[in-house]
Enzyme design. Structure first.
Site, PDB file in Angstrom:
ATOM      1  NE  ARG A 143      -3.765  -1.979   2.532  1.00  0.00           N
ATOM      2  CZ  ARG A 143      -4.321  -2.306   3.583  1.00  0.00           C
ATOM      3  NH1 ARG A 143      -4.412  -1.565   4.588  1.00  0.00           N
ATOM      4  NH2 ARG A 143      -5.089  -3.343   3.567  1.00  0.00           N
ATOM      5  CB  SER A 149      -8.324  -2.351   3.513  1.00  0.00           C
ATOM      6  OG  SER A 149      -9.112  -2.634   4.240  1.00  0.00           O
ATOM      7  CG  HIS A 150      -9.114   0.867   6.623  1.00  0.00           C
ATOM      8  ND1 HIS A 150      -8.330  -0.663   6.355  1.00  0.00           N
ATOM      9  CD2 HIS A 150      -8.409   1.240   7.456  1.00  0.00           C
ATOM     10  CE1 HIS A 150      -7.331  -0.484   7.121  1.00  0.00           C
ATOM     11  NE2 HIS A 150      -7.235   0.603   7.974  1.00  0.00           N
ATOM     12  CG  ASP A 199     -13.507  -2.224   4.513  1.00  0.00           C
ATOM     13  OD1 ASP A 199     -14.365  -2.923   4.165  1.00  0.00           O
ATOM     14  OD2 ASP A 199     -12.211  -2.499   4.420  1.00  0.00           O
ATOM     15  CG  ASP A 250     -11.287  -4.528   0.986  1.00  0.00           C
ATOM     16  OD1 ASP A 250     -11.646  -3.639   2.036  1.00  0.00           O
ATOM     17  OD2 ASP A 250     -10.522  -5.322   0.965  1.00  0.00           O
ATOM     18  CG  ASP A 268     -11.910  -6.542   4.007  1.00  0.00           C
ATOM     19  OD1 ASP A 268     -12.124  -5.466   4.206  1.00  0.00           O
ATOM     20  OD2 ASP A 268     -10.482  -6.960   4.266  1.00  0.00           O
ATOM     21  NE  ARG A 269     -10.297  -3.283   7.962  1.00  0.00           N
ATOM     22  CZ  ARG A 269      -9.191  -2.917   8.558  1.00  0.00           C
ATOM     23  NH1 ARG A 269      -9.482  -2.075   9.820  1.00  0.00           N
ATOM     24  NH2 ARG A 269      -8.095  -3.236   8.519  1.00  0.00           N
ATOM     25  CB  THR A 315      -2.761  -8.288  13.657  1.00  0.00           C
ATOM     26  OG1 THR A 315      -3.198  -7.903  14.834  1.00  0.00           O
ATOM     27  CG2 THR A 315      -3.617  -7.540  12.590  1.00  0.00           C
ATOM     28  CD  GLU A 366      -8.575  -8.602  11.621  1.00  0.00           C
ATOM     29  OE1 GLU A 366      -7.619  -9.531  11.685  1.00  0.00           O
ATOM     30  OE2 GLU A 366      -8.679  -7.979  10.397  1.00  0.00           O
ATOM     31  CB  SER A 368      -9.150  -4.009  12.999  1.00  0.00           C
ATOM     32  OG  SER A 368      -8.667  -5.109  12.434  1.00  0.00           O
ATOM     33  CE  LYS A 424      -9.917  -7.463   7.286  1.00  0.00           C
ATOM     34  NZ  LYS A 424      -8.547  -7.671   7.639  1.00  0.00           N
TER      35      LYS A 424
END
Length: 583
Positions: free
Chosen positions: A25, A124-125, A300, A302, A304-305, A368, A387, A389, A400
């Site tokens: 990233r 991600s986020h 988020d 993508d 996954d959260r 993690t 998790e 997060s 996730k």
């Protein structure tokens, strides 16, 4: 058929291409430097065994953030030049990270082909846009992130790379239209298939959950619902699942049009950044006149959260995974035969531990990084994991899965309210959580994030915390000097994990201070940002006394928070008097 040639282009190593647990990233301006993306992609191809590349089928898609469309074309041309047989792309380049995992594991092409891996384009986020973040990671044929053995090879390759292969004369593929485009190259035919982003994922969800039961809940006038995709890729699934399949009102969807810059927002589903949803659910400081919905959730970038909310009520991610595990067998058909085991990341609260102990389930505490859960799942040891997060998932895929978590909660609510939809009082999200606390005890929990801290200062703070662990009597003297009402420290260490499946050892996974009453302080440096360092501080207090489980969380945690900040000398090292985000 359009023919293409392979060109080998000279290049040179570029510093800073070490992928973390979530891939590589960086800012878009870094990825758009000459050969930056090319070097990383070629280094990945070179790190894989020949059968995973030559003649293989690869997925290339992501969360739709800025630069994704350009990156898809570059990776497709490089895949063709490296002997890949076919590339699968979600329509408009969109696939959520969990959907990529599902496609790798479940999708079969019309010619019987199966994917052996995927390039997922996401940060991600983190925010998106020309001056914001981009990311790339590689997932393996089990649908999970590349293990350390592969990511280490990728990094080593980036340090010695001299050339990359690309089919420069391969025309750009129209990724907005579903269909197959075939090309001819030196090694034969190369196909690019653009397919519907949602179909495979929706099919998988329908095989896990009782959609008919959830539909009854969502169509009941007593139950109101709100879902916020924060302009991320979850929007490509929300209408299909919640409106078309489950009968929710389209007005219950917020920010469900995927945008390259996430609408200028920060696509992180927490109480700080999901402002519109938080206000609608009655949790913002300004009082809303409207009655909040019964259930709210956010995703988020993508997808996954997830964040789960009840009416004027926040469910911590640590509680969420524990509650899903405690109710899964009776509420979710996929788990009706029982759970194989459960797992959480080390910083996540011990709420899941208590459920596992009570239900006599195998339990694992891992570093993690989702790949650690994937190992346990591949070995048949874990069914549900999570998790702190905002990541929750199960062994249906190896990532996730934010929408899965929302459907799990809707399943629990639907099961608890089977007899209440025609008459009787609705069992609410808050009711479920409070009953869980009464049964298992409450883990008061908060996380303080200090983002973009000077990396040198962050490392000094962590080194000082490790040094202090050599003398617990001195630590306890300091603690008592700060707050006499805080329990004493009985153990302090740097978390280390030996994987029960492959025997690999992961060191330096976070600094822990463990207290006599079950309280914990955990300090970690996080690698999920693209600039500076992020210090994450986790504070947890366990309370079994039923008369004390209804306290305000920040009030209950205040003594431990004070100890954590003063013991670590947070302001002295970082210059920060307050965290960037509190969750």
């Amino acid at each position: 058929m359009v023919m293409f040639n392979v060109t080998r282009k000279e290049t040179a190593p570029i510093d800073g291409q070490k992928p973390g647990t979530s891939g590589l990233r960086k800012k878009v301006k870094v990825f758009t430097r000459p050969n930056y993306l090319h070097n990383f992609v070629q280094s990945t191809f070179n790190a894989l065994s020949a059968e995973k590349v030559r003649g293989a089928t690869l997925v290339v898609s992501g969360d739709g953030r800025y630069y994704s469309k350009d990156a898809i074309q570059i990776i497709t041309k490089m895949a063709a030049a490296n002997g890949v047989r076919r590339v699968w792309i979600g329509q408009n380049g969109l696939l959520s990270t969990p959907a990529v995992s599902a496609v790798i594991r479940e999708r079969v092409g019309s010619d019987g082909s199966k994917a052996t891996g995927a390039f997922i384009l996401t940060a991600s986020h983190n925010p998106g846009g020309p001056s914001e973040d981009f990311g790339i990671k590689y997932n393996m044929d089990n649908g999970g992130p590349a293990p350390e053995g592969i990511t280490d090879k990728i990094y080593e390759n980036t340090k010695t790379i001299k050339e990359y292969s690309i089919a420069e004369d391969l025309p750009d593929v129209d990724i907005s239209a579903v269909g197959v485009t075939s090309f001819g190259g030196p090694e034969g035919q190369f196909d690019v298939e653009v397919f519907d982003s949602a179909s495979d994922y929706v099919k998988l969800m329908k095989s896990i959950f009782d959609f008919e039961l959830i539909r009854k809940l969502l169509s009941s006038p007593k139950f109101t619902f709100c879902y916020d995709a924060l302009h991320g890729v979850a929007g490509a699934y929300a209408k299909r699942i919640f409106v078309e399949e489950l009968g929710a009102q389209e007005s219950s969807l917020l920010n469900c049009t995927p945008k390259e810059d996430f609408g200028g927002g920060h696509p992180d589903p927490n109480l700080t950044y999901a402002k519109e949803l938080v206000a609608r659910m009655g949790l913002s400081k300004s009082n809303t006149q409207d009655e909040p919905p019964e259930f709210g959730a956010a995703a988020d970038g993508d997808a996954d959260r997830n964040m789960i909310l009840g009416k004027r009520f926040f469910v911590t991610p640590s509680d969420s995974v524990a509650i899903i595990a405690a109710n899964a067998v009776e509420s979710i058909p996929y788990f009706s035969a029982g759970l194989k085991g459960v797992a959480r990341s080390m910083p996540t609260s011990a709420a899941l531990d208590v459920v596992a102990k009570n239900l006599n389930l195998k339990f694992f505490e891992v570093p993690t990084g989702w790949k650690f859960f994937g190992n346990l799942m591949d070995a048949g040891l874990c069914s549900i994991c999570g998790e702190e997060s905002f990541g929750t998932g199960s062994d249906h895929i190896r990532e996730k899965d934010g929408i899965w978590a929302v459907l799990a909660w809707l399943s629990i609510l639907a099961h608890k309210n089977k007899e209440n939809l025609d008459g009787g009082k609705l069992v609410t999200v808050e009711d479920i959580v409070r009953k869980h606390w009464a049964t298992y005890g409450r883990h008061y929990y908060t996380r303080y994030d200090y983002e973009n801290v000077d990396a040198g200062a962050a490392k000094e703070l962590m080194a000082n915390l490790v040094k202090m662990q050599s003398s617990l009597p001195e630590v306890n003297d300091i603690v008592k000097g700060i707050r006499s009402d805080v329990s004493k420290v009985v153990n302090a260490d740097e978390f280390e994990y030996k994987d029960p499946v492959d025997g690999s050892i992961s060191k330096h996974q976070g600094i822990r201070y463990l207290f006599e009453d079950g309280s914990r302080l955990v300090f970690r440096l996080s690698g999920t940002g693209s600039e500076g360092a992020t210090i994450r501080l986790y504070i947890e207090q366990y309370e079994k006394d039923p008369s004390k489980i209804g306290r305000d969380s920040q009030e209950a945690l205040a003594p431990l928070v004070e100890v954590a900040l003063k013991l670590s000398k947070m302001e002295q090292f970082t210059g920060r008097s307050a965290p960037t985000v509190i969750t």
